[in-house]
Motif scaffolding. Structure first.
Motif, PDB file in Angstrom:
ATOM      1  N   PHE A  14       0.885  -1.166   0.000  1.00 17.58           N
ATOM      2  CA  PHE A  14       0.000   0.000   0.000  1.00 17.58           C
ATOM      3  C   PHE A  14       0.918   1.209   0.000  1.00 17.58           C
ATOM      4  CE2 PHE A  14      -2.964  -3.079   2.018  1.00 17.58           C
ATOM      5  CZ  PHE A  14      -4.020  -2.951   1.125  1.00 17.58           C
ATOM      6  N   GLN A  17       4.403   1.063   1.722  1.00 17.36           N
ATOM      7  CA  GLN A  17       4.429  -0.003   2.735  1.00 17.36           C
ATOM      8  C   GLN A  17       4.220  -1.373   2.073  1.00 17.36           C
ATOM      9  OE1 GLN A  17       1.056  -0.030   5.402  1.00 17.36           O
ATOM     10  NE2 GLN A  17       2.022  -1.476   6.829  1.00 17.36           N
ATOM     11  N   ILE A  19       3.412  -5.097   2.197  1.00 18.42           N
ATOM     12  CA  ILE A  19       2.701  -5.951   3.172  1.00 18.42           C
ATOM     13  C   ILE A  19       3.334  -7.343   3.181  1.00 18.42           C
ATOM     14  CG2 ILE A  19       0.438  -6.862   3.875  1.00 18.42           C
ATOM     15  CD1 ILE A  19       0.666  -3.781   3.975  1.00 18.42           C
ATOM     16  N   PRO A  38       1.514 -12.944  13.311  1.00 20.46           N
ATOM     17  CA  PRO A  38       1.252 -11.883  14.278  1.00 20.46           C
ATOM     18  C   PRO A  38       0.341 -10.816  13.675  1.00 20.46           C
ATOM     19  CG  PRO A  38       3.621 -12.352  14.113  1.00 20.46           C
ATOM     20  CD  PRO A  38       2.951 -13.094  13.007  1.00 20.46           C
ATOM     21  N   SER A  39      -0.240  -9.976  14.541  1.00 23.65           N
ATOM     22  CA  SER A  39      -1.115  -8.892  14.088  1.00 23.65           C
ATOM     23  C   SER A  39      -0.411  -8.006  13.070  1.00 23.65           C
ATOM     24  CB  SER A  39      -1.510  -7.997  15.270  1.00 23.65           C
ATOM     25  OG  SER A  39      -2.336  -8.702  16.123  1.00 23.65           O
ATOM     26  N   GLY A  40      -1.151  -7.617  12.057  1.00 21.22           N
ATOM     27  CA  GLY A  40      -0.623  -6.645  11.105  1.00 21.22           C
ATOM     28  C   GLY A  40       0.275  -7.233  10.037  1.00 21.22           C
ATOM     29  N   THR A  41       0.364  -8.568   9.957  1.00 21.98           N
ATOM     30  CA  THR A  41       1.241  -9.162   8.947  1.00 21.98           C
ATOM     31  C   THR A  41       0.528  -9.330   7.600  1.00 21.98           C
ATOM     32  OG1 THR A  41       0.727 -11.277   9.988  1.00 21.98           O
ATOM     33  CG2 THR A  41       2.915 -10.392  10.362  1.00 21.98           C
ATOM     34  N   GLY A  42      -0.721  -8.902   7.544  1.00 23.50           N
ATOM     35  CA  GLY A  42      -1.400  -8.885   6.249  1.00 23.50           C
ATOM     36  C   GLY A  42      -2.219 -10.130   5.950  1.00 23.50           C
ATOM     37  N   LYS A  43      -2.741 -10.761   6.991  1.00 23.48           N
ATOM     38  CA  LYS A  43      -3.546 -11.968   6.767  1.00 23.48           C
ATOM     39  C   LYS A  43      -4.893 -11.599   6.126  1.00 23.48           C
ATOM     40  CE  LYS A  43      -3.363 -13.021  11.178  1.00 23.48           C
ATOM     41  NZ  LYS A  43      -2.597 -11.837  11.614  1.00 23.48           N
ATOM     42  N   SER A  44      -5.515 -10.532   6.668  1.00 22.35           N
ATOM     43  CA  SER A  44      -6.808 -10.121   6.095  1.00 22.35           C
ATOM     44  C   SER A  44      -6.619  -9.614   4.667  1.00 22.35           C
ATOM     45  CB  SER A  44      -7.445  -9.015   6.934  1.00 22.35           C
ATOM     46  OG  SER A  44      -7.618  -9.445   8.246  1.00 22.35           O
ATOM     47  N   VAL A  45      -5.530  -8.903   4.436  1.00 17.83           N
ATOM     48  CA  VAL A  45      -5.241  -8.420   3.077  1.00 17.83           C
ATOM     49  C   VAL A  45      -5.095  -9.619   2.133  1.00 17.83           C
ATOM     50  CG1 VAL A  45      -3.508  -7.241   1.648  1.00 17.83           C
ATOM     51  CG2 VAL A  45      -4.189  -6.256   3.831  1.00 17.83           C
ATOM     52  N   GLN A  88     -14.439 -10.711   9.942  1.00 14.54           N
ATOM     53  CA  GLN A  88     -14.257 -10.758  11.403  1.00 14.54           C
ATOM     54  C   GLN A  88     -15.526 -10.479  12.201  1.00 14.54           C
ATOM     55  OE1 GLN A  88     -10.974  -8.879  13.400  1.00 14.54           O
ATOM     56  NE2 GLN A  88      -9.584  -9.321  11.725  1.00 14.54           N
ATOM     57  N   GLU A 166     -10.543 -14.861  11.254  1.00 14.28           N
ATOM     58  CA  GLU A 166     -10.571 -14.962  12.715  1.00 14.28           C
ATOM     59  C   GLU A 166     -11.882 -15.522  13.260  1.00 14.28           C
ATOM     60  OE1 GLU A 166      -8.530 -12.219  14.957  1.00 14.28           O
ATOM     61  OE2 GLU A 166      -7.095 -11.765  13.383  1.00 14.28           O
ATOM     62  N   HIS A 199      -5.180 -16.194  15.074  1.00  8.74           N
ATOM     63  CA  HIS A 199      -4.045 -16.147  16.000  1.00  8.74           C
ATOM     64  C   HIS A 199      -4.220 -17.240  17.043  1.00  8.74           C
ATOM     65  CE1 HIS A 199      -3.706 -11.724  15.337  1.00  8.74           C
ATOM     66  NE2 HIS A 199      -4.987 -11.693  15.538  1.00  8.74           N
TER      67      HIS A 199
HETATM   68  N1  LIG Z   1      -6.864  -0.494   2.221  1.00 11.18           N
HETATM   69  C1  LIG Z   1      -5.706  -0.321   2.876  1.00 11.18           C
HETATM   70  N2  LIG Z   1      -4.947   0.758   2.651  1.00 11.18           N
HETATM   71  C2  LIG Z   1      -3.769   0.948   3.283  1.00 11.18           C
HETATM   72  N3  LIG Z   1      -3.236   0.063   4.165  1.00 11.18           N
HETATM   73  C3  LIG Z   1      -3.947  -1.026   4.433  1.00 11.18           C
HETATM   74  C4  LIG Z   1      -5.218  -1.299   3.802  1.00 11.18           C
HETATM   75  N4  LIG Z   1      -5.686  -2.491   4.268  1.00 11.18           N
HETATM   76  C5  LIG Z   1      -4.761  -2.942   5.140  1.00 11.18           C
HETATM   77  N5  LIG Z   1      -3.728  -2.091   5.247  1.00 11.18           N
HETATM   78  C6  LIG Z   1      -2.522  -2.286   6.082  1.00 11.18           C
HETATM   79  O1  LIG Z   1      -2.009  -3.579   5.819  1.00 11.18           O
HETATM   80  C7  LIG Z   1      -1.412  -4.105   7.006  1.00 11.18           C
HETATM   81  C8  LIG Z   1      -1.922  -5.519   7.245  1.00 11.18           C
HETATM   82  O2  LIG Z   1      -3.286  -5.460   7.650  1.00 11.18           O
HETATM   83  P1  LIG Z   1      -4.167  -6.756   7.913  1.00 11.18           P
HETATM   84  O3  LIG Z   1      -5.479  -6.275   8.474  1.00 11.18           O
HETATM   85  O4  LIG Z   1      -4.222  -7.592   6.698  1.00 11.18           O
HETATM   86  O5  LIG Z   1      -3.317  -7.506   9.028  1.00 11.18           O
HETATM   87  P2  LIG Z   1      -3.699  -8.819   9.843  1.00 11.18           P
HETATM   88  O6  LIG Z   1      -2.524  -9.711   9.785  1.00 11.18           O
HETATM   89  O7  LIG Z   1      -5.001  -9.357   9.351  1.00 11.18           O
HETATM   90  O8  LIG Z   1      -3.854  -8.204  11.312  1.00 11.18           O
HETATM   91  P3  LIG Z   1      -4.777  -8.676  12.546  1.00 11.18           P
HETATM   92  O9  LIG Z   1      -4.321 -10.049  12.897  1.00 11.18           O
HETATM   93  O10 LIG Z   1      -4.430  -7.673  13.614  1.00 11.18           O
HETATM   94  O11 LIG Z   1      -6.209  -8.619  12.090  1.00 11.18           O
HETATM   95  C9  LIG Z   1      -1.736  -3.114   8.118  1.00 11.18           C
HETATM   96  O12 LIG Z   1      -0.587  -2.327   8.345  1.00 11.18           O
HETATM   97  C10 LIG Z   1      -2.856  -2.286   7.559  1.00 11.18           C
HETATM   98  O13 LIG Z   1      -2.836  -0.984   8.091  1.00 11.18           O
END
Ligand SMILES: Nc1ncnc2c1ncn2[C@@H]1O[C@H](COP(=O)(O)OP(=O)(O)OP(=O)(O)O)[C@@H](O)[C@H]1O
Length: 337
Positions: A14, A17, A19, A38-45, A88, A166, A199
């Motif tokens: 993004f 950044q 991912i 871990p949180s924020g590693t981009g699993k939802s992305v 979620q 999740e 997680h």
């Molecule tokens: N549309 C977007 N635009 C910019 N950044 C984004 C967007 N969607 C996600 N991100 C960033 O991508 C990174 C990964 O987010 P994501 O929600 O996929 O993590 P995650 O592993 O699912 O976290 P968690 O376990 O805490 O839910 C985060 O830093 C988030 O801010």
């Protein structure tokens, strides 16, 4: 059987950044897989990329051969109908009743009449334990009920692939187990391909056939539970044990100095849980899972390539008939049955 999802060389950023980069894995058809990290590693992305909601800058996502990234809009709509997605928080429309929420994909994507829609909606709501709750609004029910309504909605189009972000968020441990059991039972009955993002260590150890781990902008490993739960990869081991000691820090990767200091000051946890625990089984009366049998065949093929310690650990924990067959095959030097 559910669809095979083949991901190759996927990279997503993004802005500046990044991912994750160069992620490649295959979700085997009809098996349950889990993506950890871990949180924020981009699993939802990653989940959103699989259904074409997020566009990566490189790579392919093939669903039974159709590339979600490069196909046209019409084809993408068709592919999306094969997915059932549970976000979620359930992602329900707040102004619609549970019944109308669950009926929504049927009204939007099919030409079914209202009586047929009623039959399907009631069947799915009963499946998730929400029979009789159709008139309620999402704001009037608990987070757990919203989650289950989201699952009912994800199932109405009889998807080949179910994605669950999740499953345990907002649920107590008992409800989490029920939801996990529902997924196992669905897989046993329909051979659906399932990917969960979690997680939850307990869930990761007991539910999926395959586990993957995202960390530090890459896919560390992806493979069958037998291999992942016995491996020595530090990131995977640390995560699956919820330990502080290891490469994962409070905010992503530790620097070398912190890791060295911790290695001196933190005691190795006594309660480290290693190895294979029994996998969840379908409820009584349901058939065995065909996906489990296919995974067992893959593990047979992989055993030869594993270190002796890991191979022995897998054989020691395998159910009796499988362990005997694997030992025979291994002794005979045969990889493929
Ligand atoms: N549309 C977007 N635009 C910019 N950044 C984004 C967007 N969607 C996600 N991100 C960033 O991508 C990174 C990964 O987010 P994501 O929600 O996929 O993590 P995650 O592993 O699912 O976290 P968690 O376990 O805490 O839910 C985060 O830093 C988030 O801010």
């Amino acid at each position: 059987m559910g669809a095979t999802v083949e991901v190759e060389h996927l990279t997503k950023s993004f802005g500046r950044q990044n991912i994750w980069h160069d992620v490649s894995l295959t979700l085997p058809a009809g098996e349950i897989s889990a993506l950890l990290g871990p949180s924020g590693t981009g699993k939802s992305v990653f989940l959103k990329t699989l259904i074409g909601l997020v566009r990566p800058e490189r790579g392919t996502v093939r669903v039974d051969g159709v590339d979600v990234i490069s196909c046209g809009e019409r084809e993408l709509q068709e592919v999306r109908k094969r997915f059932g997605v549970l976000f979620q928080d359930g992602a329900l429309f707040g102004s619609l009743s549970l019944y109308d929420n669950v009926a929504f994909p049927l009204r939007e994507h099919t030409r079914k009449g209202e009586s047929e829609i009623r039959r399907i909606v009631e069947e799915k709501m009963e499946l998730v334990g929400l029979a009789g709750a159709g008139a309620k609004l999402p704001g009037q029910i608990s987070g757990g009920m919203r989650k289950r309504a989201g699952l009912a909605r994800a199932l109405v189009l009889d998807p080949d692939i179910i994605l669950v972000d999740e499953p345990d968020s907002g649920l107590d441990p008992v409800r989490t187990s029920y939801l996990a059991q529902t997924l196992v039972d669905l897989n046993a009955e329909l051979d659906t391909t399932i990917l969960i993002v979690t997680h939850n260590i307990e869930l990761a150890r007991r539910l999926p056939d395959n586990l993957g781990m995202l960390f530090n902008r890459r896919l560390v490993m992806f493979g069958p539970r037998e291999v992942m739960l016995t491996c020595d990869e530090p990131v995977v081991e640390q995560f699956l044990n919820g330990r502080r000691l290891g490469p994962i820090g409070m905010s992503e990767e530790k620097d070398a100095a912190t890791a060295a200091l911790e290695a001196e000051t933190i005691e190795e946890d006594d309660e480290t849980i290693r190895g294979l625990v029994p996998q969840m089984r379908p409820s009584r009366g349901l058939p065995d899972r065909p996906g489990e049998a296919r995974r067992a065949h893959r593990v047979t093929d992989l055993l030869h390539a594993l270190p002796a310690r890991q191979r022995e650990e897998i054989l020691a924990a395998a159910p009796a008939p499988e362990a005997a067959r694997w030992r025979d095959l291994h002794a005979a030097g045969t990889a493929v049955p």
